[in-house]
Design a protein around this motif. Structure first.
Motif, PDB file in Angstrom:
ATOM      1  N   SER A  20       0.882  -1.196   0.026  1.00  0.00           N
ATOM      2  CA  SER A  20       0.064  -0.022  -0.038  1.00  0.00           C
ATOM      3  C   SER A  20       0.951   1.306  -0.075  1.00  0.00           C
ATOM      4  CB  SER A  20      -1.060  -0.065   1.236  1.00  0.00           C
ATOM      5  OG  SER A  20      -0.228  -0.030   2.300  1.00  0.00           O
ATOM      6  N   ASN A  21       2.127   1.093   0.458  1.00  0.00           N
ATOM      7  CA  ASN A  21       2.814   2.357   0.551  1.00  0.00           C
ATOM      8  C   ASN A  21       4.594   1.845   0.831  1.00  0.00           C
ATOM      9  OD1 ASN A  21       3.538   5.080   0.644  1.00  0.00           O
ATOM     10  ND2 ASN A  21       2.849   5.337   2.524  1.00  0.00           N
ATOM     11  N   ILE A  22       5.370   2.631   0.050  1.00  0.00           N
ATOM     12  CA  ILE A  22       6.811   2.552  -0.001  1.00  0.00           C
ATOM     13  C   ILE A  22       7.403   3.856   0.451  1.00  0.00           C
ATOM     14  CG2 ILE A  22       8.845   2.001  -1.195  1.00  0.00           C
ATOM     15  CD1 ILE A  22       6.977   0.516  -3.159  1.00  0.00           C
ATOM     16  N   ASN A  23       8.099   3.953   1.547  1.00  0.00           N
ATOM     17  CA  ASN A  23       8.652   5.205   1.964  1.00  0.00           C
ATOM     18  C   ASN A  23      10.329   4.854   2.088  1.00  0.00           C
ATOM     19  OD1 ASN A  23       6.377   6.496   2.440  1.00  0.00           O
ATOM     20  ND2 ASN A  23       6.151   5.621   4.560  1.00  0.00           N
ATOM     21  N   LEU A  24      10.995   5.877   1.512  1.00  0.00           N
ATOM     22  CA  LEU A  24      12.345   5.928   1.845  1.00  0.00           C
ATOM     23  C   LEU A  24      12.715   7.105   2.757  1.00  0.00           C
ATOM     24  CD1 LEU A  24      13.717   5.594  -1.676  1.00  0.00           C
ATOM     25  CD2 LEU A  24      13.856   3.841   0.100  1.00  0.00           C
ATOM     26  N   VAL A  31      21.278   6.797   8.779  1.00  0.00           N
ATOM     27  CA  VAL A  31      20.863   5.680   8.363  1.00  0.00           C
ATOM     28  C   VAL A  31      19.791   5.673   7.326  1.00  0.00           C
ATOM     29  CG1 VAL A  31      20.038   3.428   9.195  1.00  0.00           C
ATOM     30  CG2 VAL A  31      21.747   4.760  10.632  1.00  0.00           C
ATOM     31  N   LYS A  32      19.885   4.956   6.342  1.00  0.00           N
ATOM     32  CA  LYS A  32      18.995   4.792   5.429  1.00  0.00           C
ATOM     33  C   LYS A  32      17.897   3.687   5.583  1.00  0.00           C
ATOM     34  CE  LYS A  32      22.039   6.669   1.645  1.00  0.00           C
ATOM     35  NZ  LYS A  32      22.622   6.325   0.440  1.00  0.00           N
ATOM     36  N   GLU A  33      16.435   4.053   5.389  1.00  0.00           N
ATOM     37  CA  GLU A  33      15.661   3.070   5.988  1.00  0.00           C
ATOM     38  C   GLU A  33      14.858   2.987   4.621  1.00  0.00           C
ATOM     39  OE1 GLU A  33      15.715   3.572  10.805  1.00  0.00           O
ATOM     40  OE2 GLU A  33      13.950   4.067   9.524  1.00  0.00           O
ATOM     41  N   LEU A  34      14.195   1.861   4.405  1.00  0.00           N
ATOM     42  CA  LEU A  34      13.147   1.468   3.451  1.00  0.00           C
ATOM     43  C   LEU A  34      12.040   1.025   4.253  1.00  0.00           C
ATOM     44  CD1 LEU A  34      11.957   1.005   0.709  1.00  0.00           C
ATOM     45  CD2 LEU A  34      13.124  -1.135   0.586  1.00  0.00           C
ATOM     46  N   HIS A  35      10.767   1.589   4.239  1.00  0.00           N
ATOM     47  CA  HIS A  35       9.756   1.052   4.791  1.00  0.00           C
ATOM     48  C   HIS A  35       8.715   0.689   3.910  1.00  0.00           C
ATOM     49  CE1 HIS A  35      10.733   2.264   9.083  1.00  0.00           C
ATOM     50  NE2 HIS A  35      11.439   3.272   8.324  1.00  0.00           N
ATOM     51  N   ILE A  36       8.016  -0.648   3.952  1.00  0.00           N
ATOM     52  CA  ILE A  36       7.229  -1.110   3.204  1.00  0.00           C
ATOM     53  C   ILE A  36       5.928  -1.485   3.897  1.00  0.00           C
ATOM     54  CG2 ILE A  36       6.722  -2.806   1.276  1.00  0.00           C
ATOM     55  CD1 ILE A  36       9.790  -3.145   0.878  1.00  0.00           C
ATOM     56  N   HIS A  37       5.144  -0.791   3.351  1.00  0.00           N
ATOM     57  CA  HIS A  37       3.650  -1.045   4.096  1.00  0.00           C
ATOM     58  C   HIS A  37       2.875  -2.108   3.379  1.00  0.00           C
ATOM     59  CE1 HIS A  37       4.332   2.203   6.846  1.00  0.00           C
ATOM     60  NE2 HIS A  37       5.061   2.572   6.082  1.00  0.00           N
ATOM     61  N   GLN A  58      13.526  -6.924   7.753  1.00  0.00           N
ATOM     62  CA  GLN A  58      14.059  -7.756   6.936  1.00  0.00           C
ATOM     63  C   GLN A  58      15.669  -7.391   6.690  1.00  0.00           C
ATOM     64  OE1 GLN A  58      10.982  -9.211   6.294  1.00  0.00           O
ATOM     65  NE2 GLN A  58      11.809  -9.616   4.428  1.00  0.00           N
ATOM     66  N   ASP A  59      16.362  -8.353   5.614  1.00  0.00           N
ATOM     67  CA  ASP A  59      17.824  -8.155   5.424  1.00  0.00           C
ATOM     68  C   ASP A  59      17.851  -6.441   4.747  1.00  0.00           C
ATOM     69  OD1 ASP A  59      18.510 -10.518   6.537  1.00  0.00           O
ATOM     70  OD2 ASP A  59      18.120 -11.401   4.610  1.00  0.00           O
ATOM     71  N   ASN A  60      19.046  -6.172   4.864  1.00  0.00           N
ATOM     72  CA  ASN A  60      19.211  -4.915   3.675  1.00  0.00           C
ATOM     73  C   ASN A  60      18.937  -5.026   2.474  1.00  0.00           C
ATOM     74  OD1 ASN A  60      20.224  -3.849   6.097  1.00  0.00           O
ATOM     75  ND2 ASN A  60      22.089  -3.694   5.718  1.00  0.00           N
ATOM     76  N   PHE A  61      18.123  -3.882   1.823  1.00  0.00           N
ATOM     77  CA  PHE A  61      17.556  -4.155   0.610  1.00  0.00           C
ATOM     78  C   PHE A  61      18.436  -2.835  -0.236  1.00  0.00           C
ATOM     79  CE2 PHE A  61      14.449  -3.841  -2.868  1.00  0.00           C
ATOM     80  CZ  PHE A  61      14.036  -5.303  -2.886  1.00  0.00           C
ATOM     81  N   LEU A  62      19.096  -3.157  -1.114  1.00  0.00           N
ATOM     82  CA  LEU A  62      19.759  -2.059  -1.893  1.00  0.00           C
ATOM     83  C   LEU A  62      20.660  -1.068  -0.813  1.00  0.00           C
ATOM     84  CD1 LEU A  62      17.067  -1.673  -4.743  1.00  0.00           C
ATOM     85  CD2 LEU A  62      19.208  -3.018  -4.713  1.00  0.00           C
ATOM     86  N   GLY A  63      21.019  -1.457   0.043  1.00  0.00           N
ATOM     87  CA  GLY A  63      21.859  -0.732   0.965  1.00  0.00           C
ATOM     88  C   GLY A  63      20.911   0.164   2.088  1.00  0.00           C
ATOM     89  N   TYR A  64      19.716  -0.262   2.031  1.00  0.00           N
ATOM     90  CA  TYR A  64      18.763   0.427   2.749  1.00  0.00           C
ATOM     91  C   TYR A  64      18.372  -0.694   3.993  1.00  0.00           C
ATOM     92  CZ  TYR A  64      17.890   4.381  -0.101  1.00  0.00           C
ATOM     93  OH  TYR A  64      18.142   5.408  -0.913  1.00  0.00           O
ATOM     94  N   THR A  65      18.156  -0.131   5.194  1.00  0.00           N
ATOM     95  CA  THR A  65      17.875  -0.890   6.310  1.00  0.00           C
ATOM     96  C   THR A  65      16.213  -1.045   5.758  1.00  0.00           C
ATOM     97  OG1 THR A  65      19.348  -0.208   7.825  1.00  0.00           O
ATOM     98  CG2 THR A  65      17.322  -1.267   8.786  1.00  0.00           C
ATOM     99  N   CYS A  66      15.705  -2.271   5.949  1.00  0.00           N
ATOM    100  CA  CYS A  66      14.229  -2.370   5.268  1.00  0.00           C
ATOM    101  C   CYS A  66      13.446  -3.210   6.534  1.00  0.00           C
ATOM    102  CB  CYS A  66      14.478  -3.563   4.048  1.00  0.00           C
ATOM    103  SG  CYS A  66      12.943  -3.946   3.275  1.00  0.00           S
ATOM    104  N   TYR A  67      12.309  -2.269   6.620  1.00  0.00           N
ATOM    105  CA  TYR A  67      11.193  -2.766   7.508  1.00  0.00           C
ATOM    106  C   TYR A  67      10.135  -2.782   6.683  1.00  0.00           C
ATOM    107  CZ  TYR A  67      14.153  -0.741  11.039  1.00  0.00           C
ATOM    108  OH  TYR A  67      15.381  -0.808  11.969  1.00  0.00           O
ATOM    109  N   VAL A  68       9.551  -4.112   7.043  1.00  0.00           N
ATOM    110  CA  VAL A  68       7.944  -4.495   6.237  1.00  0.00           C
ATOM    111  C   VAL A  68       6.959  -4.529   7.431  1.00  0.00           C
ATOM    112  CG1 VAL A  68       6.594  -6.080   5.045  1.00  0.00           C
ATOM    113  CG2 VAL A  68       9.239  -5.943   4.881  1.00  0.00           C
ATOM    114  N   HIS A  69       5.957  -3.540   7.163  1.00  0.00           N
ATOM    115  CA  HIS A  69       4.848  -3.237   8.169  1.00  0.00           C
ATOM    116  C   HIS A  69       3.667  -4.014   7.737  1.00  0.00           C
ATOM    117  CE1 HIS A  69       7.192  -0.013   9.897  1.00  0.00           C
ATOM    118  NE2 HIS A  69       7.749   0.131   8.679  1.00  0.00           N
TER     119      HIS A  69
END
Length: 78
Positions: A20-24, A31-37, A58-69
């Motif tokens: 539903s949403n993707i935020n960098l 610290v670079k974070e990727l949030h995937i909703h 999640q594991d890092n995704f393209l250099g971003y710390t990745c969180y899936v909500h």
């Protein structure tokens, strides 16, 4: 191909789950974070949502710390 489809394929997410949403974001500590909703489109009136919302690292995704909500959208009330 749009970014939602790319991330859905990369994370192996398929219907009834949808992105539903993707935020960098970049935090104060640079610290670079990727949030995937991700939402579950409920199909049944009695679907339980007691374990949601849920966030998984999640594991890092393209250099971003990745969180899936994860969350559930209750369509039975519409």
């Amino acid at each position: 191909m749009n970014e939602y489809k790319i991330f859905s394929q990369a994370l192996d997410i398929s219907y009834p789950w949808i992105i539903s949403n993707i935020n960098l974001k970049e935090t104060d500590q640079k610290v670079k974070e990727l949030h995937i909703h991700v939402q579950l489109k409920t199909l049944k009136k009695n679907t339980t949502s007691q374990n949601f919302p849920l966030t998984k690292r999640q594991d890092n995704f393209l250099g971003y710390t990745c969180y899936v909500h994860y969350s559930i959208t209750d369509n039975s009330r519409n």
